[in-house]
Design a protein around this motif. Sequence first.
Motif, PDB file in Angstrom:
ATOM      1  N   TYR A  34       0.849  -1.190   0.000  1.00 45.58           N
ATOM      2  CA  TYR A  34       0.000   0.000   0.000  1.00 45.58           C
ATOM      3  C   TYR A  34       0.890   1.246   0.000  1.00 45.58           C
ATOM      4  CZ  TYR A  34      -3.707  -3.145   1.783  1.00 45.58           C
ATOM      5  OH  TYR A  34      -4.609  -4.165   1.966  1.00 45.58           O
ATOM      6  N   CYS A  84       1.236   5.233   4.780  1.00 47.12           N
ATOM      7  CA  CYS A  84       0.337   6.132   5.506  1.00 47.12           C
ATOM      8  C   CYS A  84       1.009   7.480   5.759  1.00 47.12           C
ATOM      9  CB  CYS A  84      -0.074   5.496   6.825  1.00 47.12           C
ATOM     10  SG  CYS A  84      -1.431   4.302   6.681  1.00 47.12           S
ATOM     11  N   ARG A 135       0.166   2.218   9.525  1.00 45.17           N
ATOM     12  CA  ARG A 135      -0.965   1.503   8.917  1.00 45.17           C
ATOM     13  C   ARG A 135      -1.411   0.366   9.832  1.00 45.17           C
ATOM     14  NH1 ARG A 135      -3.472   1.252   4.059  1.00 45.17           N
ATOM     15  NH2 ARG A 135      -1.993   2.725   3.154  1.00 45.17           N
ATOM     16  N   CYS A 151      -5.209   4.294   8.975  1.00 46.03           N
ATOM     17  CA  CYS A 151      -3.900   4.717   9.454  1.00 46.03           C
ATOM     18  C   CYS A 151      -4.049   5.251  10.873  1.00 46.03           C
ATOM     19  CB  CYS A 151      -3.310   5.801   8.541  1.00 46.03           C
ATOM     20  SG  CYS A 151      -3.117   5.286   6.806  1.00 46.03           S
ATOM     21  N   PHE A 190      -7.062   5.654   1.271  1.00 41.72           N
ATOM     22  CA  PHE A 190      -5.886   4.947   1.763  1.00 41.72           C
ATOM     23  C   PHE A 190      -5.701   3.600   1.064  1.00 41.72           C
ATOM     24  CE2 PHE A 190      -6.457   7.177   6.141  1.00 41.72           C
ATOM     25  CZ  PHE A 190      -6.119   8.371   5.542  1.00 41.72           C
TER      26      PHE A 190
END
Length: 410
Positions: free
Chosen positions: A184, A187, A198, A204, A224
């Motif tokens: 990902y 954050c 995260r 987050c 996110f």
Amino acid sequence: DEEEDEEEWSEEEDEEEVPWYARQDVLWTIIGIVALAIVAVLFMHSLSGSSTPAPTPTLAPQPLPTVAPVWTAPTSPPTLPPTTTVNPLLPKTRLHDNNICQDDEEMYGSLCYRKCSLLTNNTHPIRSSSWTCCSNHPCEVGNTVGKVGTSLICQGYDVNGAGKCPTQPGACFTNEELFLGVCYTKCSVLTKDQYPYRVGAATCCVTSGVGCFDIRQDATSPNFLAGGGGGDGDPSTPSMPHAPLTNLTEAGGVEVTTAPPDMTGPGGVIGTESRCAADEELYAGLCYKTCSIMTNGQYPIRTSSWTCCASHPCGTNQKGSIGTSLVCDGFDVGGSAALEVLGSECPHKPNPCNSTQEEVLGMCYAACKLLTQGKFPHRLSANTCCAETGLKACLDPSKLSMSATYNAPR
């Protein structure tokens, strides 16, 4: 009297007579002649040429008129010098070392661990298990060292290059973080360091650990659920969450690729058509009732024993049920072939492999004895067959046969 008057007039006339050179009209005539002579001399001098030219008057430089430049399109594209700019999203790794793990990691059992050579200062560079390393082949008790830490897993030698739990091969982009096996966008990047940790696919937190159970410390947003490739203008870099990319750790460009075929992979047969009942699905080595049936097709993807999700990537689009007894309840149940335990329908082991297959770690592979014409009849892993049984015997390389073709169903 008349004679006297004539004599007086004649005497006066003689007294008034003036010489010619004193006459004024004669002087002006002479001056005019001299002036004409001078002009004539100067004129003749200019016609005959002179070694000393007349001085040329100096003129001040005049500015040139300003003309607007005119651009003409080239008839062919200009030749540009080659660029060496590297995409900053790409991690710095060696891409031609036959290693799909990070540079400080090694593959063992389909996971990436920190290299034994780094963990032991190169005294025991050969990994022989998740917790042990040995100095040379064959690995025996006398040349093996190990470390399990205090929690058995994800400590000691059972760590990846970052000192955390071993991970699957590949890497995330430099602006991404790995969370539960998925890459990902960090954050810290998404929230400008306000919620840098995260704790979920779409969540987050201000801090890490149990403090994130306080929802006032959390921020949740569908934004996110993002991959690091969004907005970079490169369509080949994922803009959504994705699995680690093995081509970022081994040659292959920036397109999503799979691990090289000679590396250990999942392989085998894990399909529900042969191992679980028709209303069941195989997950983590057990047969569960399908999420599709339990959610009327709305959440068909199983993400844990108790949760199902609507579509990939699985984040806030999940639904879960644990029932009242935590185990063998809610979504944690088997289908028509469920294992009955005290009245509960529990998930169960999958059906045995057929007669031409053998099972390793819950997966069915073609029997090694058939693949090797009986020379290496015992399967050790997805890609490895051994001449004898037992781990100690198979630590001898002369008794092993390795091939990517062994990693397949029959």
